[in-house]
Design a protein around this motif. Structure first.
Motif, PDB file in Angstrom:
ATOM      1  N   TYR A   1      63.188 -29.595   4.670  1.00  8.46           N
ATOM      2  CA  TYR A   1      62.261 -29.464   3.997  1.00  8.46           C
ATOM      3  C   TYR A   1      61.431 -29.590   2.067  1.00  8.46           C
ATOM      4  O   TYR A   1      62.545 -29.460   1.425  1.00  8.46           O
ATOM      5  N   SER A   2      60.834 -30.910   3.067  1.00  4.51           N
ATOM      6  CA  SER A   2      60.894 -31.692   1.335  1.00  4.51           C
ATOM      7  C   SER A   2      58.848 -31.128   0.951  1.00  4.51           C
ATOM      8  O   SER A   2      58.880 -31.767  -0.382  1.00  4.51           O
ATOM      9  N   VAL A   3      58.354 -29.789   1.671  1.00  2.00           N
ATOM     10  CA  VAL A   3      57.035 -29.557   1.466  1.00  2.00           C
ATOM     11  C   VAL A   3      57.059 -28.335   1.260  1.00  2.00           C
ATOM     12  O   VAL A   3      57.236 -27.660   2.257  1.00  2.00           O
ATOM     13  N   LEU A   4      56.487 -27.694   1.025  1.00  5.10           N
ATOM     14  CA  LEU A   4      56.396 -25.973   0.760  1.00  5.10           C
ATOM     15  C   LEU A   4      55.213 -25.120   0.090  1.00  5.10           C
ATOM     16  O   LEU A   4      54.469 -25.844  -1.017  1.00  5.10           O
ATOM     17  N   LEU A   5      54.160 -24.707   0.289  1.00  7.12           N
ATOM     18  CA  LEU A   5      53.306 -24.449   1.152  1.00  7.12           C
ATOM     19  C   LEU A   5      53.076 -23.152   0.488  1.00  7.12           C
ATOM     20  O   LEU A   5      53.896 -22.073   0.713  1.00  7.12           O
ATOM     21  N   ASP A   6      51.936 -22.283  -0.587  1.00  5.51           N
ATOM     22  CA  ASP A   6      51.732 -21.050  -0.864  1.00  5.51           C
ATOM     23  C   ASP A   6      50.270 -21.394   0.172  1.00  5.51           C
ATOM     24  O   ASP A   6      49.509 -21.898   0.980  1.00  5.51           O
ATOM     25  N   GLY A   7      50.205 -19.847   0.352  1.00  3.05           N
ATOM     26  CA  GLY A   7      48.277 -19.343   0.740  1.00  3.05           C
ATOM     27  C   GLY A   7      47.878 -18.735  -0.467  1.00  3.05           C
ATOM     28  O   GLY A   7      46.216 -18.365  -0.080  1.00  3.05           O
ATOM     29  N   THR A   8      47.146 -19.652  -1.584  1.00  4.60           N
ATOM     30  CA  THR A   8      46.202 -19.647  -2.430  1.00  4.60           C
ATOM     31  C   THR A   8      45.157 -20.075  -1.581  1.00  4.60           C
ATOM     32  O   THR A   8      45.189 -21.310  -1.241  1.00  4.60           O
ATOM     33  N   ASN A   9      43.923 -19.372  -1.869  1.00  2.00           N
ATOM     34  CA  ASN A   9      42.425 -19.787  -0.753  1.00  2.00           C
ATOM     35  C   ASN A   9      41.666 -20.131  -2.441  1.00  2.00           C
ATOM     36  O   ASN A   9      41.696 -19.859  -3.846  1.00  2.00           O
ATOM     37  N   ALA A  10      40.334 -20.613  -1.529  1.00  2.00           N
ATOM     38  CA  ALA A  10      39.158 -21.687  -2.208  1.00  2.00           C
ATOM     39  C   ALA A  10      38.530 -20.264  -2.995  1.00  2.00           C
ATOM     40  O   ALA A  10      37.954 -20.729  -3.904  1.00  2.00           O
ATOM     41  N   SER A  11      38.895 -18.952  -3.014  1.00  2.00           N
ATOM     42  CA  SER A  11      38.048 -17.795  -3.451  1.00  2.00           C
ATOM     43  C   SER A  11      39.298 -17.393  -5.212  1.00  2.00           C
ATOM     44  O   SER A  11      38.577 -17.419  -5.799  1.00  2.00           O
ATOM     45  N   ASP A  12      40.615 -17.919  -4.836  1.00  2.00           N
ATOM     46  CA  ASP A  12      41.581 -17.829  -5.953  1.00  2.00           C
ATOM     47  C   ASP A  12      40.386 -18.540  -7.021  1.00  2.00           C
ATOM     48  O   ASP A  12      40.620 -19.384  -7.381  1.00  2.00           O
TER      49      ASP A  12
ATOM     50  N   PHE B   1      45.488 -31.183   8.253  1.00  2.00           N
ATOM     51  CA  PHE B   1      46.540 -31.051   6.936  1.00  2.00           C
ATOM     52  C   PHE B   1      47.878 -31.843   7.457  1.00  2.00           C
ATOM     53  O   PHE B   1      49.161 -31.947   7.506  1.00  2.00           O
ATOM     54  N   PHE B   2      47.478 -30.614   8.795  1.00  2.00           N
ATOM     55  CA  PHE B   2      48.886 -30.386   9.582  1.00  2.00           C
ATOM     56  C   PHE B   2      49.635 -31.672   9.820  1.00  2.00           C
ATOM     57  O   PHE B   2      50.914 -31.794  10.338  1.00  2.00           O
ATOM     58  N   ARG B   3      48.742 -32.487  10.705  1.00  2.00           N
ATOM     59  CA  ARG B   3      49.582 -34.011  10.968  1.00  2.00           C
ATOM     60  C   ARG B   3      49.711 -34.754   9.849  1.00  2.00           C
ATOM     61  O   ARG B   3      50.065 -35.675  10.576  1.00  2.00           O
ATOM     62  N   GLU B   4      49.395 -33.953   9.041  1.00  2.00           N
ATOM     63  CA  GLU B   4      49.634 -35.446   7.369  1.00  2.00           C
ATOM     64  C   GLU B   4      51.110 -34.789   7.361  1.00  2.00           C
ATOM     65  O   GLU B   4      51.839 -34.951   6.297  1.00  2.00           O
ATOM     66  N   ASN B   5      50.851 -33.078   7.480  1.00  2.00           N
ATOM     67  CA  ASN B   5      52.394 -32.755   7.123  1.00  2.00           C
ATOM     68  C   ASN B   5      52.896 -31.477   7.877  1.00  2.00           C
ATOM     69  O   ASN B   5      52.893 -30.448   8.057  1.00  2.00           O
ATOM     70  N   ASN B   6      53.775 -32.115   8.977  1.00  2.00           N
ATOM     71  CA  ASN B   6      54.046 -32.277   9.992  1.00  2.00           C
ATOM     72  C   ASN B   6      55.486 -31.525  10.104  1.00  2.00           C
ATOM     73  O   ASN B   6      56.032 -31.127  10.876  1.00  2.00           O
ATOM     74  N   LYS B   7      56.252 -31.433   8.776  1.00  2.00           N
ATOM     75  CA  LYS B   7      57.189 -30.544   8.857  1.00  2.00           C
ATOM     76  C   LYS B   7      57.107 -29.411   7.085  1.00  2.00           C
ATOM     77  O   LYS B   7      57.109 -30.574   6.335  1.00  2.00           O
ATOM     78  N   VAL B   8      56.854 -28.229   7.558  1.00  2.00           N
ATOM     79  CA  VAL B   8      56.496 -27.180   5.885  1.00  2.00           C
ATOM     80  C   VAL B   8      57.084 -26.132   5.823  1.00  2.00           C
ATOM     81  O   VAL B   8      57.427 -25.836   7.029  1.00  2.00           O
ATOM     82  N   ALA B   9      57.610 -26.060   4.760  1.00  2.00           N
ATOM     83  CA  ALA B   9      58.376 -24.312   4.256  1.00  2.00           C
ATOM     84  C   ALA B   9      57.345 -23.747   3.580  1.00  2.00           C
ATOM     85  O   ALA B   9      56.733 -24.013   3.085  1.00  2.00           O
ATOM     86  N   VAL B  10      57.189 -22.305   4.483  1.00  2.00           N
ATOM     87  CA  VAL B  10      55.650 -21.307   4.108  1.00  2.00           C
ATOM     88  C   VAL B  10      56.351 -20.118   3.056  1.00  2.00           C
ATOM     89  O   VAL B  10      57.147 -19.629   3.442  1.00  2.00           O
TER      90      VAL B  10
END
Length: 248
Positions: free
Chosen positions: A107-118, A6-15
């Motif tokens: 930045y043009s990519v924003l991430l959040d911490g939603t996981n697969a259990s949510d 994921f981070f190879r494909e999105n190597n500039k991110v805001a969290v």
């Protein structure tokens, strides 16, 4: 897909960073993968001070840049009316603020911490994240809460066993107007209980201004032994204090 890919494909991110288990591991993983990353913590009336303290500590420990933004969530009438989908309006405001700052930082990519259990079907805030095109790599990579905790432990993150925490607004019944006073009361009451050694608990405000304590079964005997001290303190803020016997 795993996080490295994921981070190879999105190597500039805001969290979008809360200092909780999930966003903490996500930030660590981004740094470890060599991504250019900035963490954005939104300081609002719904977050207690310890969350900001944990976020600052974690960002420093993993070596990530962190920015603290301010959000006046109580200025939004759709939020303070506290409808059942309040989280949707709150996320719109909070993540809208993050996007504005992140885009200004390039930045043009924003991430959040939603996981697969949510359970995204049962979370109005997820609708807002989708509309705002926020990516959730933990979910995309199939990482459940239990997996994130284990990976965080292996990585030496102090957040690995941090109890899940919902914002202070969740302690106020839907349909009851949210006030700064109610939020401050909740933070003081829960801070008192935390200082006495309780963990993974909630003190919910009822519609008549009483407190309803929810905690793990293993802590019931401690609660009863300290009953008088707890009543004395909590009745400074609430009309009455009750215990939810449907233990969590």
């Amino acid at each position: 897909m795993d996080l490295n890919q994921f981070f190879r494909e999105n190597n500039k991110v805001a969290v979008a960073f809360s200092g909780g288990v999930d966003s903490s591991y996500l930030l660590y993983a981004a740094v470890k993968a060599g991504a250019q990353v900035t963490a954005y913590y939104v300081n609002a009336a719904f977050q207690p001070q310890f969350e900001l303290d944990d976020a600052i500590r974690l960002a420093a420990e993993v070596g990530a840049e962190m920015k603290v933004l301010e959000a006046d969530v109580l200025s939004c009438e759709d939020v303070v009316k506290n409808p059942s989908n309040r989280c949707y309006y709150c996320k719109q405001q909070v993540f809208g603020n993050i996007w504005k700052e992140a885009r200004a930082d390039g930045y043009s990519v924003l991430l959040d911490g939603t996981n697969a259990s949510d359970d995204v079907a049962d979370r109005p805030g997820m609708k807002a994240l989708k509309e705002l095109t926020v990516k959730s790599p933990l979910r995309e990579c199939g990482l459940t809460k239990a997996m994130v905790r284990e990976l965080s432990k292996e990585a030496g993150l102090f957040t690995w066993d941090k109890p899940s925490y919902a914002c202070l607004a969740t302690r106020i019944p839907a349909g009851t107007r949210i006030t700064r006073e109610a939020l401050e009361i909740t933070e003081k009451a829960e801070g008192f209980m935390a200082a006495k050694g309780y963990s993974d608990f909630r003190i919910r405000m009822t519609t008549d201004g009483s407190a309803k304590i929810q905690l793990k079964e293993a802590q019931l005997s401690k609660l009863m032994a300290e009953r008088e001290d707890i009543l004395k303190e909590l009745k400074k803020y609430y009309k009455a204090v009750t215990l939810d016997l449907e233990v969590r």
